[in-house]
Motif scaffolding. Structure first.
Motif, mmCIF file in Angstrom:
data_model
loop_
_atom_site.group_PDB
_atom_site.id
_atom_site.type_symbol
_atom_site.label_atom_id
_atom_site.label_comp_id
_atom_site.label_asym_id
_atom_site.label_seq_id
_atom_site.Cartn_x
_atom_site.Cartn_y
_atom_site.Cartn_z
ATOM 1 N N ARG A 135 0.821 -1.205 0.000
ATOM 2 C CA ARG A 135 0.000 0.000 0.000
ATOM 3 C C ARG A 135 0.861 1.265 0.000
ATOM 4 O O ARG A 135 2.016 1.247 0.429
ATOM 5 C CB ARG A 135 -0.888 0.026 1.240
ATOM 6 C CG ARG A 135 -1.747 -1.196 1.474
ATOM 7 C CD ARG A 135 -2.499 -1.034 2.789
ATOM 8 N NE ARG A 135 -3.248 -2.223 3.172
ATOM 9 C CZ ARG A 135 -2.764 -3.206 3.910
ATOM 10 N NH1 ARG A 135 -1.515 -3.154 4.329
ATOM 11 N NH2 ARG A 135 -3.521 -4.243 4.230
ATOM 12 N N ALA A 136 0.272 2.380 -0.428
ATOM 13 C CA ALA A 136 0.944 3.669 -0.354
ATOM 14 C C ALA A 136 1.153 4.044 1.112
ATOM 15 O O ALA A 136 0.242 3.910 1.935
ATOM 16 C CB ALA A 136 0.115 4.739 -1.062
ATOM 17 N N HIS A 137 2.354 4.518 1.428
ATOM 18 C CA HIS A 137 2.679 4.834 2.812
ATOM 19 C C HIS A 137 3.904 5.735 2.883
ATOM 20 O O HIS A 137 4.603 5.938 1.891
ATOM 21 C CB HIS A 137 2.931 3.554 3.615
ATOM 22 C CG HIS A 137 4.095 2.746 3.106
ATOM 23 N ND1 HIS A 137 4.062 2.012 1.928
ATOM 24 C CD2 HIS A 137 5.347 2.572 3.605
ATOM 25 C CE1 HIS A 137 5.221 1.424 1.737
ATOM 26 N NE2 HIS A 137 6.034 1.752 2.735
ATOM 27 N N VAL A 138 4.151 6.278 4.059
ATOM 28 C CA VAL A 138 5.362 7.034 4.352
ATOM 29 C C VAL A 138 6.021 6.380 5.556
ATOM 30 O O VAL A 138 5.474 5.446 6.148
ATOM 31 C CB VAL A 138 5.057 8.521 4.639
ATOM 32 C CG1 VAL A 138 4.487 9.208 3.409
ATOM 33 C CG2 VAL A 138 4.091 8.657 5.818
ATOM 34 N N PHE A 164 15.366 7.668 -0.530
ATOM 35 C CA PHE A 164 14.366 8.698 -0.798
ATOM 36 C C PHE A 164 13.908 9.305 0.528
ATOM 37 O O PHE A 164 14.035 8.674 1.588
ATOM 38 C CB PHE A 164 13.170 8.122 -1.565
ATOM 39 C CG PHE A 164 12.586 6.863 -0.956
ATOM 40 C CD1 PHE A 164 11.581 6.937 0.003
ATOM 41 C CD2 PHE A 164 13.037 5.612 -1.341
ATOM 42 C CE1 PHE A 164 11.040 5.787 0.560
ATOM 43 C CE2 PHE A 164 12.512 4.452 -0.782
ATOM 44 C CZ PHE A 164 11.510 4.540 0.171
ATOM 45 N N PRO A 165 13.382 10.544 0.504
ATOM 46 C CA PRO A 165 12.921 11.172 1.751
ATOM 47 C C PRO A 165 11.819 10.342 2.408
ATOM 48 O O PRO A 165 10.925 9.827 1.724
ATOM 49 C CB PRO A 165 12.379 12.525 1.288
ATOM 50 C CG PRO A 165 13.048 12.788 -0.023
ATOM 51 C CD PRO A 165 13.221 11.447 -0.665
ATOM 52 N N SER A 166 11.879 10.225 3.713
ATOM 53 C CA SER A 166 10.917 9.371 4.419
ATOM 54 C C SER A 166 9.486 9.875 4.315
ATOM 55 O O SER A 166 8.539 9.114 4.495
ATOM 56 C CB SER A 166 11.318 9.245 5.893
ATOM 57 O OG SER A 166 12.546 8.581 6.014
ATOM 58 N N TRP A 167 9.320 11.186 4.030
ATOM 59 C CA TRP A 167 7.966 11.745 3.914
ATOM 60 C C TRP A 167 7.343 11.514 2.538
ATOM 61 O O TRP A 167 6.187 11.857 2.315
ATOM 62 C CB TRP A 167 7.976 13.241 4.218
ATOM 63 C CG TRP A 167 9.061 14.020 3.544
ATOM 64 C CD1 TRP A 167 10.215 14.482 4.114
ATOM 65 C CD2 TRP A 167 9.109 14.444 2.169
ATOM 66 N NE1 TRP A 167 10.984 15.167 3.185
ATOM 67 C CE2 TRP A 167 10.330 15.155 1.990
ATOM 68 C CE3 TRP A 167 8.268 14.303 1.072
ATOM 69 C CZ2 TRP A 167 10.708 15.700 0.751
ATOM 70 C CZ3 TRP A 167 8.646 14.850 -0.146
ATOM 71 C CH2 TRP A 167 9.847 15.538 -0.295
ATOM 72 N N SER A 177 18.484 7.643 9.969
ATOM 73 C CA SER A 177 18.462 8.795 10.864
ATOM 74 C C SER A 177 19.818 9.491 10.848
ATOM 75 O O SER A 177 20.827 8.906 10.464
ATOM 76 C CB SER A 177 18.122 8.356 12.294
ATOM 77 O OG SER A 177 16.829 7.784 12.346
ATOM 78 N N GLN A 178 19.811 10.736 11.275
ATOM 79 C CA GLN A 178 21.051 11.506 11.401
ATOM 80 C C GLN A 178 21.420 11.548 12.878
ATOM 81 O O GLN A 178 20.616 11.944 13.721
ATOM 82 C CB GLN A 178 20.846 12.919 10.856
ATOM 83 C CG GLN A 178 22.118 13.724 10.679
ATOM 84 C CD GLN A 178 21.843 15.075 10.059
ATOM 85 O OE1 GLN A 178 20.817 15.705 10.333
ATOM 86 N NE2 GLN A 178 22.744 15.536 9.220
ATOM 87 N N ARG A 179 22.639 11.131 13.189
ATOM 88 C CA ARG A 179 23.074 11.067 14.587
ATOM 89 C C ARG A 179 24.360 11.857 14.786
ATOM 90 O O ARG A 179 25.176 11.975 13.878
ATOM 91 C CB ARG A 179 23.288 9.605 15.008
ATOM 92 C CG ARG A 179 21.998 8.805 15.026
ATOM 93 C CD ARG A 179 22.239 7.370 15.401
ATOM 94 N NE ARG A 179 20.992 6.605 15.438
ATOM 95 C CZ ARG A 179 20.930 5.293 15.501
ATOM 96 N NH1 ARG A 179 22.043 4.575 15.518
ATOM 97 N NH2 ARG A 179 19.760 4.687 15.538
ATOM 98 N N LEU A 188 14.603 10.363 8.682
ATOM 99 C CA LEU A 188 14.980 11.445 7.771
ATOM 100 C C LEU A 188 14.943 10.956 6.329
ATOM 101 O O LEU A 188 14.375 11.595 5.451
ATOM 102 C CB LEU A 188 16.373 11.950 8.130
ATOM 103 C CG LEU A 188 16.896 13.146 7.333
ATOM 104 C CD1 LEU A 188 15.991 14.358 7.518
ATOM 105 C CD2 LEU A 188 18.328 13.483 7.778
ATOM 106 N N TRP A 189 15.574 9.823 6.083
ATOM 107 C CA TRP A 189 15.574 9.165 4.782
ATOM 108 C C TRP A 189 15.114 7.733 4.955
ATOM 109 O O TRP A 189 15.149 7.182 6.057
ATOM 110 C CB TRP A 189 16.985 9.177 4.165
ATOM 111 C CG TRP A 189 17.430 10.512 3.701
ATOM 112 C CD1 TRP A 189 18.015 11.495 4.458
ATOM 113 C CD2 TRP A 189 17.322 11.044 2.380
ATOM 114 N NE1 TRP A 189 18.271 12.595 3.696
ATOM 115 C CE2 TRP A 189 17.867 12.352 2.413
ATOM 116 C CE3 TRP A 189 16.836 10.553 1.168
ATOM 117 C CZ2 TRP A 189 17.928 13.171 1.283
ATOM 118 C CZ3 TRP A 189 16.897 11.360 0.048
ATOM 119 C CH2 TRP A 189 17.421 12.645 0.098
ATOM 120 N N SER A 190 14.661 7.127 3.861
ATOM 121 C CA SER A 190 14.334 5.705 3.833
ATOM 122 C C SER A 190 14.975 5.110 2.587
ATOM 123 O O SER A 190 15.462 5.844 1.715
ATOM 124 C CB SER A 190 12.817 5.482 3.812
ATOM 125 O OG SER A 190 12.230 5.930 5.013
ATOM 126 N N GLY A 191 14.981 3.804 2.514
ATOM 127 C CA GLY A 191 15.609 3.189 1.357
ATOM 128 C C GLY A 191 15.128 1.776 1.117
ATOM 129 O O GLY A 191 14.453 1.169 1.960
#
Length: 227
Positions: free
Chosen positions: A123-126, A189-192, A219-221, A131-134
């Motif tokens: 399904r479509a989702h975020v 790609f951006p997580s949003w 995430s950025q740490r 910060l980013w997803s992949g």
């Protein structure tokens, strides 16, 4: 970046039409050079996970259609350490390209696997909280189902423009982008950014017809200061 796109002739002379591109949606990709051997290793690890938990969890996948979703901490397991290290290494290129603070670094915060047999989809989702997803494609037979990214701008629910018929639009005017899955390909790609996966229409039976991926959140740490 400002660029001139046309010289418009008017009664008063020539007017220059310029364009600035702001607020772009960025997608990074890489084809891993050792994908054949790496994918063989990852497949073995995924099948082992699926044997331990045959039901899996249901999130963006549709379990009733046969989709399987592992737990979310594969990056902490030794069997997936080579991929985890590789992704984190490539993320240094993303950080550098975007000019992120060098006192911080991008790293995988959650990682999971999804297997989609013929007929199943996502399904479509975020992905909230990242910060980013992949996604990394471990196995992608022909017809396995494209990943689709949907234009996040409110333009699409306001007053969409009409374009010349039978002519390909410029990429910046697309309302949806479809990316074909290829084994060994890595996407960031951006997580949003809303994304979905079309049904797997691959021909065949058994494991070889499955679309198999590793997904992750990034995430950025802050780097720990040396003592």
């Amino acid at each position: 970046m400002t660029r001139t796109i046309a010289q418009i002739e008017t009664d008063a002379g020539t007017d220059e039409l310029r364009r600035d591109d702001y607020f772009p949606t960025l997608i990074y990709s890489s084809m891993l050079n050792d994908r054949a051997s790496l994918n063989e290793e990852i497949l073995t690890a995924i099948y082992a996970e699926r044997e331990k938990d045959t039901t899996g969890i249901e999130r963006s996948n549709i379990r009733a259609l046969g989709g399987w979703h592992s737990h979310n901490n594969l990056h902490k397991e030794q069997a997936f350490s080579n991929l985890t290290k590789r992704v984190n290494k490539i993320l240094t290129g993303v950080s550098s390209n975007l000019g992120y603070d060098t006192a911080s670094y991008l790293t995988i915060s959650t990682m999971w696997s999804i297997t989609n047999p013929p007929g199943s989809s996502n399904r479509a989702h975020v992905h909230p909280g990242a910060l980013w997803s992949g996604v990394y494609y471990v196995q992608a037979p022909e017809g396995a189902g494209n990943i689709s990214f949907t234009d996040p701008r409110t333009e699409q629910i306001m007053n969409a423009a009409s374009y010349l018929p039978n002519k390909k639009r410029k990429t910046e005017c697309w309302s949806k982008v479809n990316v074909k899955p290829v084994a060994g390909k890595l996407l960031f790609f951006p997580s949003w950014l809303y994304h979905s996966v079309a049904p797997n229409l691959a021909q065949g039976e058994g494991n070889e017809a499955e679309r198999i991926i590793i997904s992750f959140n990034i995430s950025q740490r802050k780097r720990q200061k040396k003592k």
